[in-house]
Design an enzyme around this catalytic site. Sequence first.
Site, PDB file in Angstrom:
ATOM      1  N   SER A 253     -13.021   1.494  -1.040  1.00 58.20           N
ATOM      2  CA  SER A 253     -11.994   2.533  -1.171  1.00 58.20           C
ATOM      3  C   SER A 253     -12.483   3.623  -2.117  1.00 58.20           C
ATOM      4  O   SER A 253     -13.231   3.346  -3.065  1.00 58.20           O
ATOM      5  CB  SER A 253     -10.703   1.951  -1.745  1.00 58.20           C
ATOM      6  OG  SER A 253      -9.775   2.988  -2.001  1.00 58.20           O
TER       7      SER A 253
ATOM      8  N   TYR B 145      -6.652  -3.016  -8.255  1.00 54.15           N
ATOM      9  CA  TYR B 145      -7.108  -2.781  -6.877  1.00 54.15           C
ATOM     10  C   TYR B 145      -8.404  -1.969  -6.903  1.00 54.15           C
ATOM     11  O   TYR B 145      -9.385  -2.312  -6.245  1.00 54.15           O
ATOM     12  CB  TYR B 145      -6.021  -2.039  -6.095  1.00 54.15           C
ATOM     13  CG  TYR B 145      -6.465  -1.462  -4.760  1.00 54.15           C
ATOM     14  CD1 TYR B 145      -6.501  -2.253  -3.605  1.00 54.15           C
ATOM     15  CD2 TYR B 145      -6.840  -0.118  -4.643  1.00 54.15           C
ATOM     16  CE1 TYR B 145      -6.905  -1.715  -2.382  1.00 54.15           C
ATOM     17  CE2 TYR B 145      -7.237   0.416  -3.428  1.00 54.15           C
ATOM     18  CZ  TYR B 145      -7.267  -0.390  -2.299  1.00 54.15           C
ATOM     19  OH  TYR B 145      -7.671   0.143  -1.097  1.00 54.15           O
TER      20      TYR B 145
HETATM   21  P1  NAP Z   1      -2.836  -2.367   6.349  1.00 54.59           P
HETATM   22  O1  NAP Z   1      -2.389  -1.431   7.415  1.00 54.59           O
HETATM   23  O2  NAP Z   1      -1.873  -2.780   5.300  1.00 54.59           O
HETATM   24  O3  NAP Z   1      -3.464  -3.682   7.067  1.00 54.59           O
HETATM   25  C1  NAP Z   1      -3.938  -4.721   6.260  1.00 54.59           C
HETATM   26  C2  NAP Z   1      -4.556  -5.781   7.135  1.00 54.59           C
HETATM   27  O4  NAP Z   1      -5.052  -6.813   6.286  1.00 54.59           O
HETATM   28  C3  NAP Z   1      -3.565  -6.447   8.061  1.00 54.59           C
HETATM   29  O5  NAP Z   1      -4.251  -6.849   9.225  1.00 54.59           O
HETATM   30  C4  NAP Z   1      -3.109  -7.670   7.266  1.00 54.59           C
HETATM   31  O6  NAP Z   1      -2.614  -8.739   8.077  1.00 54.59           O
HETATM   32  C5  NAP Z   1      -4.421  -8.054   6.622  1.00 54.59           C
HETATM   33  N1  NAP Z   1      -4.271  -8.842   5.416  1.00 54.59           N
HETATM   34  C6  NAP Z   1      -3.495  -8.598   4.333  1.00 54.59           C
HETATM   35  N2  NAP Z   1      -3.628  -9.587   3.445  1.00 54.59           N
HETATM   36  C7  NAP Z   1      -4.498 -10.478   3.972  1.00 54.59           C
HETATM   37  C8  NAP Z   1      -5.006 -11.731   3.556  1.00 54.59           C
HETATM   38  N3  NAP Z   1      -4.662 -12.285   2.398  1.00 54.59           N
HETATM   39  N4  NAP Z   1      -5.848 -12.368   4.384  1.00 54.59           N
HETATM   40  C9  NAP Z   1      -6.212 -11.836   5.560  1.00 54.59           C
HETATM   41  N5  NAP Z   1      -5.757 -10.663   6.016  1.00 54.59           N
HETATM   42  C10 NAP Z   1      -4.903 -10.006   5.228  1.00 54.59           C
HETATM   43  O7  NAP Z   1      -4.090  -1.791   5.563  1.00 54.59           O
HETATM   44  P2  NAP Z   1      -5.175  -0.650   5.906  1.00 54.59           P
HETATM   45  O8  NAP Z   1      -4.717   0.595   5.307  1.00 54.59           O
HETATM   46  O9  NAP Z   1      -5.575  -0.715   7.330  1.00 54.59           O
HETATM   47  O10 NAP Z   1      -6.350  -1.181   4.976  1.00 54.59           O
HETATM   48  C11 NAP Z   1      -7.488  -1.856   5.449  1.00 54.59           C
HETATM   49  C12 NAP Z   1      -8.540  -1.812   4.355  1.00 54.59           C
HETATM   50  O11 NAP Z   1      -8.835  -0.443   4.065  1.00 54.59           O
HETATM   51  C13 NAP Z   1      -8.095  -2.443   3.033  1.00 54.59           C
HETATM   52  O12 NAP Z   1      -9.165  -3.178   2.481  1.00 54.59           O
HETATM   53  C14 NAP Z   1      -7.764  -1.252   2.149  1.00 54.59           C
HETATM   54  O13 NAP Z   1      -7.954  -1.538   0.792  1.00 54.59           O
HETATM   55  C15 NAP Z   1      -8.778  -0.241   2.671  1.00 54.59           C
HETATM   56  N6  NAP Z   1      -8.412   1.145   2.385  1.00 54.59           N
HETATM   57  C16 NAP Z   1      -7.311   1.709   2.966  1.00 54.59           C
HETATM   58  C17 NAP Z   1      -6.988   3.037   2.669  1.00 54.59           C
HETATM   59  C18 NAP Z   1      -5.786   3.713   3.263  1.00 54.59           C
HETATM   60  O14 NAP Z   1      -5.447   4.827   2.815  1.00 54.59           O
HETATM   61  N7  NAP Z   1      -5.103   3.141   4.250  1.00 54.59           N
HETATM   62  C19 NAP Z   1      -7.788   3.758   1.787  1.00 54.59           C
HETATM   63  C20 NAP Z   1      -8.898   3.156   1.221  1.00 54.59           C
HETATM   64  C21 NAP Z   1      -9.202   1.846   1.534  1.00 54.59           C
HETATM   65  P3  NAP Z   1      -1.037  -8.846   8.488  1.00 54.59           P
HETATM   66  O15 NAP Z   1      -0.827  -7.791   9.546  1.00 54.59           O
HETATM   67  O16 NAP Z   1      -0.865 -10.205   9.005  1.00 54.59           O
HETATM   68  O17 NAP Z   1      -0.254  -8.559   7.251  1.00 54.59           O
END
Ligand code: NAP
Length: 244
Positions: free
Chosen positions: A143, A157
Amino acid sequence: MSTRVFLVTGGSRGIGEAVAVGAARQGFDVVLTYASNEARAASVVQRIRDAGGNAEAVRADTADEADILRTFSVVDSCGRLAVMVYNSGITGAHSPLAEAATETIDRVLAVNLRGAILCAREAVRRMSTRSGGAGGSIVFVSSRASFYGSPNEFVWYAASKGGMDSLTNGLAREVATEGIRVNAVSPGPIATEIHRPGKLEIGAKRSPMQRAGTPEEVANTVLFLASEAASYVNGANLVISGGL
Ligand code: NAP
């Protein structure tokens, strides 16, 4: 040729869903994990199968070693692990550090960092040419928070993602002669459900491009790093943030 398996953790929605769908489009058999949202995971699997691809969903908490080992045995039953994308991640409740609960900090570090280390270990054990594997590619979803630090929101985080950046640096050098490339992406504000209400809009305004990114824009970069087109890219950490 044996089936090439693409594992993406947290593939039920958001960035992980876009990665899973894109990987299937490239001809990989996809294993995706999810934490609790079975219906969403099933709908991603169905979407991939409707388009003629192969996918399996595994319910697995990536903070839990037994769940990780079970996930990798599903991978082994599907074919040869070619790509592992560690994408699952959480922020925990927002607060300054002084008000944060130990449980929140422990949980975020376990899901975001410990899980990434354990999954990477399992991936290397299977991919390494030193142990009879055929090589492969690992991509960590870090991130932009690791640079900015997320003060007053979730410094733990940001720290977990900083750890992931070090993991990328070290592991890329450690396994470079074993047929494995290790890279990371560092997204800025991306339109997914990870954000509390209003947060994405604030991030979008801070980005020089004045908008949030899409999950597909991150997935495209992940898929590039995983692919042969990036055959000399190792230890890279690509920022996907519109310039933020
Ligand atoms: P999201 O929409 O909240 O999706 C999170 C995913 O992770 C879901 O599939 C969730 O499963 C799964 N998950 C959560 N806790 C878990 C656990 N303990 N074990 C296994 N799976 C788990 O998040 P996202 O925005 O796509 O983020 C994905 C990655 O990108 C993350 O690592 C986040 O830190 C990173 N990121 C995101 C952003 C952003 O702006 N969105 C920016 C920088 C980095 P369920 O559906 O079953 O809950």
